[in-house]
Design a protein around this motif. Structure first.
Motif, short mmCIF file in Angstrom:
data_model
loop_
_atom_site.label_atom_id
_atom_site.label_comp_id
_atom_site.label_asym_id
_atom_site.label_seq_id
_atom_site.Cartn_x
_atom_site.Cartn_y
_atom_site.Cartn_z
N ASP A 272 -48.98 -10.40 12.87
CA ASP A 272 -49.41 -11.13 13.80
C ASP A 272 -49.69 -12.42 13.49
N GLU A 273 -50.41 -12.71 12.38
CA GLU A 273 -50.61 -13.94 12.05
C GLU A 273 -49.36 -14.83 11.48
N HIS B 269 -56.68 -19.04 19.02
CA HIS B 269 -57.12 -19.30 17.42
C HIS B 269 -58.21 -18.23 17.21
N ASP C 217 -56.53 -20.63 8.75
CA ASP C 217 -56.94 -19.14 9.05
C ASP C 217 -56.62 -18.77 10.67
N PHE C 218 -55.43 -18.42 10.69
CA PHE C 218 -55.08 -18.07 11.74
C PHE C 218 -55.19 -16.32 11.81
N GLY C 219 -56.08 -15.68 11.21
CA GLY C 219 -56.21 -14.29 11.09
C GLY C 219 -56.56 -13.41 12.30
N LYS D 188 -54.14 -14.77 18.62
CA LYS D 188 -53.57 -13.84 19.33
C LYS D 188 -52.54 -14.68 20.28
#
Length: 325
Positions: free
Chosen positions: A54-55, A128, A151-153, A156
């Protein structure tokens, strides 16, 4: 093509529980350095793997001067390779506290950059969901304006209002609607921006409590104040902007576009530069030192695989997460 056909790896830049970040070079250009995140696939759960993909999918779409770039991605049998922009300047807050002088213009300029980057995410239907000081990095050791969101962990896609349900983020920065467990959307990011701006100007977080339960109670109620000792000389417009972001009712919370039109953001450079934040800078240095210590302790816990969950779903490293329903 395989990763090693296009890139070669050199020294280690950092390590995590499931990954190692190494310096990398494209074989056709030995001068340009990348940060290559090498992730051991065997250590990932199905949920971890889905979140990573996804990230990657989101980062591939992001092309903004103040958002970290993903240049390449390789999915190989034992390893995922993410070829990322190399951030040589470290964390923004570390740079700020190293200053001998700090004023409102510098805080305003930083806030404007963050708002522009967050606005770009939201225009592209991306929330984010983990905006905090640790995720504001500097590209260069010499340029204070080269700030990038990283950090786009937890990022969504947002396809409609209130379509997100995952309880995630970092205590102290997370929006009240996420803590309440109600469906939410990208407006939760604007609360986090409000917290960051409060810290940039005041030198300490708006929500501080000795227990997580009390911290979350204050956040849910939006209970904070501008203490005279640190906020007495700060521009009224700046405090108004913070108040318009730290509003519990997300329907009245400013969007990034609205915030960029705020009078403080558009204020006179010379006037803002004359407003010294020296005393608050000392407070910020103290906050930053404690934050770094907590991060170091959390990293040790994570590396030792002491997975513990609190009632509020806090995982090692200080982040919260609960499955999307």
């Amino acid at each position: 093509m395989r990763f090693d056909e296009l890139y070669r790896l050199k020294g280690v830049l950092g390590t995590g529980a499931f990954s190692t970040v190494r310096e990398g070079f494209h074989r056709n250009n030995q001068k340009l350095s990348y940060a290559v995140k090498c992730i051991n696939r065997k250590k990932l759960t199905e949920e971890d793997e889905a979140a990573l993909l996804d990230e990657v999918s989101i980062l591939k779409e992001m092309e903004h001067s103040h958002i970290i770039r993903l240049y390449d991605f390789f999915e190989e049998p034992s390893t995922y390779y993410l070829v990322m922009e190399r951030m040589r300047g470290g964390e923004l807050f570390d740079r700020i506290v190293a200053k001998a002088y700090y004023n409102e213009k510098e805080a305003r300029d930083t806030c404007k950059i963050v708002l522009e980057a967050v606005g770009y995410c939201h225009q592209n239907h991306v929330a984010h969901r983990d905006l905090k000081p640790e995720n504001l990095l500097l590209l260069s050791e010499h340029d204070d304006s080269a700030v990038k969101i990283a950090d786009f962990g937890f990022a969504k896609k947002v396809y409609k209002h209130n379509c997100l349900t995952t309880q995630c983020g970092t205590p102290g920065y997370v929006a009240p609607e996420i803590l309440e467990g109600t469906p939410y959307d990208e407006r939760a990011d604007m609360w986090s921006v409000g917290v960051i701006l409060y810290i940039l100007l005041g030198g300490y977080p708006p929500f501080i409590e000795s227990t997580q339960r009390d911290l979350f109670r204050k956040i849910r109620k939006g209970e904070y104040e501008f203490h005279e000792e640190y906020w007495g000389t700060v521009s009224t417009e700046a405090k108004d902007l913070i108040s318009s972001l730290l509003t519990v009712d997300c329907s009245t919370r400013l969007t990034a576009h609205q915030a960029l039109e705020n009078g403080w953001i558009l204020g006179d450079d010379a006037k803002l530069a004359s407003k010294d934040l020296g005393p608050n800078l000392k407070k910020l240095a103290n906050f930053n030192a404690k934050r770094k210590l907590r991060a170091a302790v959390s990293a040790v816990i994570a590396m030792n695989k002491l997975n513990f969950l609190s009632e509020s779903f806090v995982k090692p490293g200080g982040k919260m997460t609960k499955d999307e329903s």
